[in-house]
Write a protein that holds these residues in place. Structure first.
Motif, PDB file in Angstrom:
ATOM      1  N   ALA A   1      43.713  40.197  34.427  1.00 27.28           N
ATOM      2  CA  ALA A   1      43.324  39.928  35.818  1.00 27.28           C
ATOM      3  C   ALA A   1      41.868  40.291  36.079  1.00 27.28           C
ATOM      4  N   THR A   2      41.332  41.256  35.339  1.00 22.02           N
ATOM      5  CA  THR A   2      39.925  41.643  35.562  1.00 22.02           C
ATOM      6  C   THR A   2      38.959  40.535  35.179  1.00 22.02           C
ATOM      7  N   GLN A   3      39.432  39.570  34.411  1.00 21.85           N
ATOM      8  CA  GLN A   3      38.570  38.470  33.970  1.00 21.85           C
ATOM      9  C   GLN A   3      38.593  37.299  34.946  1.00 21.85           C
ATOM     10  N   MET A   4      39.399  37.389  35.995  1.00 22.64           N
ATOM     11  CA  MET A   4      39.494  36.307  36.974  1.00 22.64           C
ATOM     12  C   MET A   4      38.172  36.177  37.732  1.00 22.64           C
ATOM     13  N   ALA A   5      37.701  34.961  37.856  1.00 23.27           N
ATOM     14  CA  ALA A   5      36.487  34.711  38.636  1.00 23.27           C
ATOM     15  C   ALA A   5      36.812  34.869  40.118  1.00 23.27           C
ATOM     16  N   LEU A   6      36.114  35.764  40.758  1.00 22.40           N
ATOM     17  CA  LEU A   6      36.313  35.999  42.199  1.00 22.40           C
ATOM     18  C   LEU A   6      35.244  35.259  42.983  1.00 22.40           C
ATOM     19  N   ASP A   7      35.610  34.816  44.188  1.00 21.70           N
ATOM     20  CA  ASP A   7      34.591  34.187  45.025  1.00 21.70           C
ATOM     21  C   ASP A   7      33.558  35.260  45.383  1.00 21.70           C
ATOM     22  N   PRO A   8      32.325  34.862  45.687  1.00 25.27           N
ATOM     23  CA  PRO A   8      31.241  35.834  45.910  1.00 25.27           C
ATOM     24  C   PRO A   8      31.547  36.876  46.987  1.00 25.27           C
ATOM     25  N   ASP A   9      32.194  36.480  48.077  1.00 26.91           N
ATOM     26  CA  ASP A   9      32.502  37.444  49.138  1.00 26.91           C
ATOM     27  C   ASP A   9      33.498  38.498  48.661  1.00 26.91           C
ATOM     28  N   THR A  10      34.535  38.051  47.950  1.00 27.96           N
ATOM     29  CA  THR A  10      35.525  38.995  47.434  1.00 27.96           C
ATOM     30  C   THR A  10      34.884  39.910  46.393  1.00 27.96           C
ATOM     31  N   ALA A  11      34.091  39.345  45.518  1.00 28.19           N
ATOM     32  CA  ALA A  11      33.420  40.152  44.493  1.00 28.19           C
ATOM     33  C   ALA A  11      32.516  41.201  45.139  1.00 28.19           C
ATOM     34  N   ALA A  12      31.819  40.822  46.187  1.00 25.23           N
ATOM     35  CA  ALA A  12      30.882  41.741  46.841  1.00 25.23           C
ATOM     36  C   ALA A  12      31.593  42.894  47.545  1.00 25.23           C
ATOM     37  N   THR A  13      32.821  42.666  48.009  1.00 24.64           N
ATOM     38  CA  THR A  13      33.530  43.703  48.756  1.00 24.64           C
ATOM     39  C   THR A  13      34.600  44.406  47.929  1.00 24.64           C
ATOM     40  N   SER A  14      34.697  44.070  46.657  1.00 20.95           N
ATOM     41  CA  SER A  14      35.701  44.694  45.794  1.00 20.95           C
ATOM     42  C   SER A  14      35.031  45.683  44.850  1.00 20.95           C
ATOM     43  N   ALA A  15      35.816  46.212  43.939  1.00 23.99           N
ATOM     44  CA  ALA A  15      35.304  47.170  42.961  1.00 23.99           C
ATOM     45  C   ALA A  15      34.511  46.503  41.845  1.00 23.99           C
ATOM     46  N   ALA A  16      34.357  45.193  41.883  1.00 19.70           N
ATOM     47  CA  ALA A  16      33.589  44.502  40.842  1.00 19.70           C
ATOM     48  C   ALA A  16      32.176  45.076  40.755  1.00 19.70           C
ATOM     49  N   GLY A  17      31.578  45.355  41.886  1.00 23.88           N
ATOM     50  CA  GLY A  17      30.243  45.951  41.902  1.00 23.88           C
ATOM     51  C   GLY A  17      30.222  47.349  41.311  1.00 23.88           C
ATOM     52  N   ARG A  18      31.315  48.087  41.472  1.00 20.84           N
ATOM     53  CA  ARG A  18      31.394  49.431  40.893  1.00 20.84           C
ATOM     54  C   ARG A  18      31.313  49.376  39.368  1.00 20.84           C
ATOM     55  N   HIS A  19      31.901  48.340  38.772  1.00 17.23           N
ATOM     56  CA  HIS A  19      31.853  48.219  37.312  1.00 17.23           C
ATOM     57  C   HIS A  19      30.420  48.086  36.831  1.00 17.23           C
ATOM     58  N   ALA A  20      29.675  47.248  37.506  1.00 13.08           N
ATOM     59  CA  ALA A  20      28.269  47.080  37.126  1.00 13.08           C
ATOM     60  C   ALA A  20      27.514  48.393  37.304  1.00 13.08           C
TER      61      ALA A  20
END
Length: 188
Positions: A102-121
């Motif tokens: 599931a971590t490899q799922m492409a998220l839309d930009p708004d969801t990516a920006a407000t999720s933990a995806a940014g924390r990984h970076a």
């Protein structure tokens, strides 16, 4: 009628657990409805559709993985932080194979920006600060690190390494050592 106590959060958690059991690609609204003993239609008051459900699982998983990695690298630097980061990443993938997918799922930009995806970076960049890498090299190093770890974990999960007599753990250690060497000697 939906069973009392079903919430979007409970559905997401159950879907994440189901992903680990049957694979992320097999998580469907129907499978989740069977899990709760309700009709598919009763879940749509909590989720919009299957894509929404999978996105929720991806967001949950990214948060779990970020927490796991953050705990592992806290107070570490350089090769020690890199090893802790890599081992936490791999350990999570082994413990939660469906969620890891599931971590490899492409998220839309708004969801990516407000999720933990940014924390990984940010966590990856925190590890890379121990190697004194700055932009644009840092972005290249983030991509190298994630592609190496993801590639190794994906091949290991697919059973690609088990036919060779060299132990998988020994190769993992060498791969992380090689990353450390590359990061320390990053080309100018």
């Amino acid at each position: 009628m939906a069973r009392a106590g079903i919430t979007a959060g409970r559905l997401t958690q159950a879907a994440a657990e189901l992903a680990d059991e049957v694979g992320f690609d097999n998580v469907t609204v129907s499978a989740l409805a069977r899990h709760f003993g309700v009709k598919d239609a009763s879940l749509y008051s909590h989720i919009r559709n299957a894509h929404d459900l999978r996105t929720r699982v991806a967001v949950l998983t990214l948060a779990e993985l970020a927490d796991h990695v953050a705990g592992a690298i806290a107070g570490r630097a350089g090769k020690d932080a890199l090893r802790a980061f890599a081992d936490a990443y791999r350990g999570y993938a082994k413990q939660h194979p469906g969620r890891y997918t599931a971590t490899q799922m492409a998220l839309d930009p708004d969801t990516a920006a407000t999720s933990a995806a940014g924390r990984h970076a940010e966590l990856t960049r925190a590890v890379l600060r121990g190697y004194d890498l700055w932009e644009p090299d840092q972005t290249d190093a983030v991509r190298l690190l994630h592609s190496t770890l993801h590639g190794y974990v994906s091949l290991e999960q697919a059973g690609a390494f088990h036919s060779h007599p060299r132990g998988v753990e020994a190769s993992w250690t060498r791969a992380v050592d090689a990353l450390d060497s590359v990061l320390r000697a990053w080309p100018a």
